[in-house]
Design an enzyme around this catalytic site. Structure first.
Site, PDB file in Angstrom:
ATOM      1  N   CYS A  75     -21.150 -42.248  28.804  1.00  0.00           N
ATOM      2  CA  CYS A  75     -22.068 -41.072  28.712  1.00  0.00           C
ATOM      3  C   CYS A  75     -21.526 -40.243  27.474  1.00  0.00           C
ATOM      4  CB  CYS A  75     -22.491 -40.221  29.860  1.00  0.00           C
ATOM      5  SG  CYS A  75     -21.055 -39.727  31.015  1.00  0.00           S
ATOM      6  N   HIS A 188     -21.019 -36.507  34.642  1.00  0.00           N
ATOM      7  CA  HIS A 188     -22.041 -37.138  33.535  1.00  0.00           C
ATOM      8  C   HIS A 188     -21.810 -36.079  32.419  1.00  0.00           C
ATOM      9  CE1 HIS A 188     -25.076 -39.208  31.830  1.00  0.00           C
ATOM     10  NE2 HIS A 188     -25.769 -38.184  31.686  1.00  0.00           N
ATOM     11  N   ASP A 206     -30.526 -36.082  28.491  1.00  0.00           N
ATOM     12  CA  ASP A 206     -29.728 -37.164  29.521  1.00  0.00           C
ATOM     13  C   ASP A 206     -29.580 -38.571  28.562  1.00  0.00           C
ATOM     14  OD1 ASP A 206     -28.655 -38.834  31.428  1.00  0.00           O
ATOM     15  OD2 ASP A 206     -29.673 -37.721  32.731  1.00  0.00           O
TER      16      ASP A 206
END
Length: 246
Positions: A75, A188, A206
């Site tokens: 991520c 995250h 995201d």
């Protein structure tokens, strides 16, 4: 074609452009259900929040450079690649696009300075901390400011991030614990794309698009998620501002 665009009107045209920018070939219907405190960008309400926003300079540059993380630990890498490409930082060669140069999740670690901080193999196994995120970005000679949430305040974050999103050529990455905003599971990293003043919500772009769509999250919820402790560093998560050096 021009006649069709005139008939659909400005607002409908804006919705069309937004949909094209964010879809990127991703099948959003396969993502996990959202909790009631989050608003999916792919919902009509989510799109309206963007149209009503006065702080959305980062939305279009990021949507043009959007990538889904290559694996479940990447991520941070995917987020960095999006920002470096959006800033127009000189990129290494990407063999699959030769002779063109662009940052990819594969060539990001080709920089010797980057390899000294973390290797791609290590990131693939354990991800990265907030501090490592900042150091990895800085290895490409950009201006980076790292903020651990515990060292700042909700009001400071809201003010600084909203102001950043009003200006071009600088970006915000957030490092947060998913479960604090009602999602699955752990830490995250993703970019912020916009802030809606009326509802006090930020739009998280995201990068795990196989899992969740972009979401509008309340500032207080995002703050709590950033204030959590990352066990890998024993420090709070937080946020990073990135821009070109003057």
């Amino acid at each position: 074609m021009n006649g069709i665009l005139l008939k659909i009107g400005k607002k409908s045209f804006n919705f069309l452009i937004i949909g094209l920018c964010i879809s990127g070939g991703t099948v959003l219907s396969q993502t996990l259900p959202l909790p009631p405190n989050l608003i999916g960008f792919n919902e009509p309400e989510g799109k309206k929040l963007l149209l009503d926003s006065k702080s959305k300079e980062d939305f279009f540059p990021l949507s043009m450079q959007f990538v889904t993380q290559n694996n479940q630990a990447y991520c941070g890498v995917a987020s960095i690649v999006m920002v470096l490409n959006s800033l127009g930082i000189p990129a290494p060669e990407a063999p699959q696009y030769k002779p063109y140069r662009v940052f990819t999740q594969e060539n990001f670690f080709s920089n010797e300075n980057t390899k000294k901080i973390l290797t791609s193999e290590l990131v693939s196994r354990q991800g990265m901390t907030l501090e490592q995120l900042g150091n990895l970005i800085a290895s490409y000679d950009v201006k980076v400011n790292v903020y651990h949430a515990a060292d700042t305040s909700l009001e400071q974050f809201r003010r600084q991030a909203a102001e950043n999103l009003k200006q071009p050529h600088n970006f915000v990455l957030v490092n947060y614990l998913r479960k604090e905003i009602g999602q699955e599971k752990g830490g995250h990293i993703s970019p912020l794309a916009a802030y809606n003043e009326q509802t006090d919500r930020f739009l998280i772009f995201d990068v795990s698009r196989y899992k969740y769509p972009p979401v509008w999250v309340k500032t207080t919820d995002l703050w709590k998620a950033m204030l959590t402790i990352d066990p890998a560093s024993n420090k709070s998560r937080g946020f990073v501002f990135i821009s070109k050096k003057l």
